[in-house]
Design a protein around this motif. Structure first.
Motif, PDB file in Angstrom:
ATOM      1  N   GLY A  34     -49.264  47.488  47.430  1.00 25.68           N
ATOM      2  CA  GLY A  34     -49.749  48.126  48.653  1.00 25.68           C
ATOM      3  C   GLY A  34     -50.824  47.337  49.380  1.00 25.68           C
ATOM      4  N   LEU A  35     -51.199  46.184  48.844  1.00 16.88           N
ATOM      5  CA  LEU A  35     -52.238  45.365  49.484  1.00 16.88           C
ATOM      6  C   LEU A  35     -51.613  44.338  50.410  1.00 16.88           C
ATOM      7  CD1 LEU A  35     -54.587  44.606  46.428  1.00 16.88           C
ATOM      8  CD2 LEU A  35     -54.728  46.485  48.074  1.00 16.88           C
ATOM      9  N   THR A  36     -52.365  43.975  51.432  1.00 13.67           N
ATOM     10  CA  THR A  36     -51.917  42.894  52.310  1.00 13.67           C
ATOM     11  C   THR A  36     -52.084  41.563  51.563  1.00 13.67           C
ATOM     12  OG1 THR A  36     -54.109  42.463  53.244  1.00 13.67           O
ATOM     13  CG2 THR A  36     -52.750  44.162  54.351  1.00 13.67           C
ATOM     14  N   ASP A  37     -51.495  40.512  52.108  1.00 12.39           N
ATOM     15  CA  ASP A  37     -51.649  39.180  51.502  1.00 12.39           C
ATOM     16  C   ASP A  37     -53.120  38.781  51.438  1.00 12.39           C
ATOM     17  OD1 ASP A  37     -48.912  38.973  51.179  1.00 12.39           O
ATOM     18  OD2 ASP A  37     -48.609  37.665  52.917  1.00 12.39           O
TER      19      ASP A  37
ATOM     20  N   GLY B  25     -58.085  38.014  48.268  1.00 10.77           N
ATOM     21  CA  GLY B  25     -59.479  38.376  48.022  1.00 10.77           C
ATOM     22  C   GLY B  25     -59.684  38.964  46.638  1.00 10.77           C
ATOM     23  N   LEU B  26     -58.776  39.839  46.233  1.00 10.26           N
ATOM     24  CA  LEU B  26     -58.844  40.425  44.896  1.00 10.26           C
ATOM     25  C   LEU B  26     -58.718  39.346  43.830  1.00 10.26           C
ATOM     26  CD1 LEU B  26     -58.913  42.904  43.009  1.00 10.26           C
ATOM     27  CD2 LEU B  26     -56.416  43.059  43.311  1.00 10.26           C
ATOM     28  N   ALA B  27     -57.773  38.428  44.021  1.00  9.81           N
ATOM     29  CA  ALA B  27     -57.577  37.337  43.053  1.00  9.81           C
ATOM     30  C   ALA B  27     -58.829  36.485  42.936  1.00  9.81           C
ATOM     31  CB  ALA B  27     -56.379  36.480  43.459  1.00  9.81           C
ATOM     32  N   GLU B  28     -59.460  36.175  44.038  1.00  9.02           N
ATOM     33  CA  GLU B  28     -60.671  35.343  44.004  1.00  9.02           C
ATOM     34  C   GLU B  28     -61.812  36.065  43.304  1.00  9.02           C
ATOM     35  OE1 GLU B  28     -63.433  32.600  43.916  1.00  9.02           O
ATOM     36  OE2 GLU B  28     -61.327  32.219  44.381  1.00  9.02           O
ATOM     37  N   LEU B  29     -61.998  37.330  43.600  1.00  8.72           N
ATOM     38  CA  LEU B  29     -63.068  38.084  42.947  1.00  8.72           C
ATOM     39  C   LEU B  29     -62.839  38.214  41.440  1.00  8.72           C
ATOM     40  CD1 LEU B  29     -63.598  40.895  45.604  1.00  8.72           C
ATOM     41  CD2 LEU B  29     -65.144  38.990  45.086  1.00  8.72           C
ATOM     42  N   LEU B  30     -61.613  38.530  41.053  1.00  6.27           N
ATOM     43  CA  LEU B  30     -61.313  38.641  39.625  1.00  6.27           C
ATOM     44  C   LEU B  30     -61.439  37.290  38.925  1.00  6.27           C
ATOM     45  CD1 LEU B  30     -58.294  41.123  39.755  1.00  6.27           C
ATOM     46  CD2 LEU B  30     -60.616  41.589  38.915  1.00  6.27           C
ATOM     47  N   ALA B  31     -61.000  36.217  39.579  1.00  8.42           N
ATOM     48  CA  ALA B  31     -61.130  34.873  39.001  1.00  8.42           C
ATOM     49  C   ALA B  31     -62.599  34.525  38.773  1.00  8.42           C
ATOM     50  CB  ALA B  31     -60.458  33.841  39.906  1.00  8.42           C
ATOM     51  N   ARG B  32     -63.458  34.904  39.702  1.00  7.74           N
ATOM     52  CA  ARG B  32     -64.898  34.666  39.512  1.00  7.74           C
ATOM     53  C   ARG B  32     -65.433  35.411  38.309  1.00  7.74           C
ATOM     54  NH1 ARG B  32     -67.787  35.708  45.003  1.00  7.74           N
ATOM     55  NH2 ARG B  32     -69.430  36.518  43.677  1.00  7.74           N
TER      56      ARG B  32
END
Length: 155
Positions: free
Chosen positions: A113-116, A121-128
């Protein structure tokens, strides 16, 4: 929902995906984790215990059960006659590939349900968070693991 609640609940969601991916292949979630870790390379028992967060006795039992299934084997460690490495067998590599692919496709569907931009953004935050907390390589990204062999289809 606060960050703590969101992270804890998301961990339950990911654990459920892991359990389903393992169940489909007749594995326990812990065996799925083990074969995923070993995709990258063989590990010594001590390093494997640290990576998986398991005590020696628990790890020994996990490796024994997975070896009986024919998915992993113990190999002598070059330079240390007392130590052994745990490595995937050919069958184990194929199972690891199927487990990784199944888990990846199930987890990729979770943020549908998230946009690209939101997904990025979610991937970058979780990766951090992962990098900052020095999480071991328990589920390799495509760029972190050697290529898996092509699937062998048995008729």
């Amino acid at each position: 929902m606060g960050v703590v609640t969101a992270l804890v609940r998301s961990s339950f969601l990911v654990n459920a995906v892991y359990a389903e991916s393992a169940r489909v292949l007749g594995l326990t979630p812990q065996q799925g984790q083990l074969v995923c870790v070993l995709i990258a390379r063989p590990y010594g028992m001590s390093e494997l215990g640290t990576t998986l967060g398991l005590a020696k006795s628990s790890l020994t039992g996990l490796v024994d059960r997975t070896a009986r299934r024919g998915l992993v084997r113990r190999e002598p460690c070059q330079g240390d006659a007392r130590a052994v490495l745990v490595a995937l067998t050919e069958e184990g590599r194929q199972v690891a590939q199927r487990f990784h692919e199944g888990t990846t496709s199930r987890i990729e569907a979770l943020p549908a349900g998230l946009t690209d931009a939101e997904r990025a953004g979610l991937a970058e935050l979780l990766a951090r968070i992962v990098r900052d907390n020095k999480v071991p390589l328990v589920f390799p990204a495509a760029e972190e693991a050697p290529p898996l062999p092509p699937r062998v289809h048995v008729s």
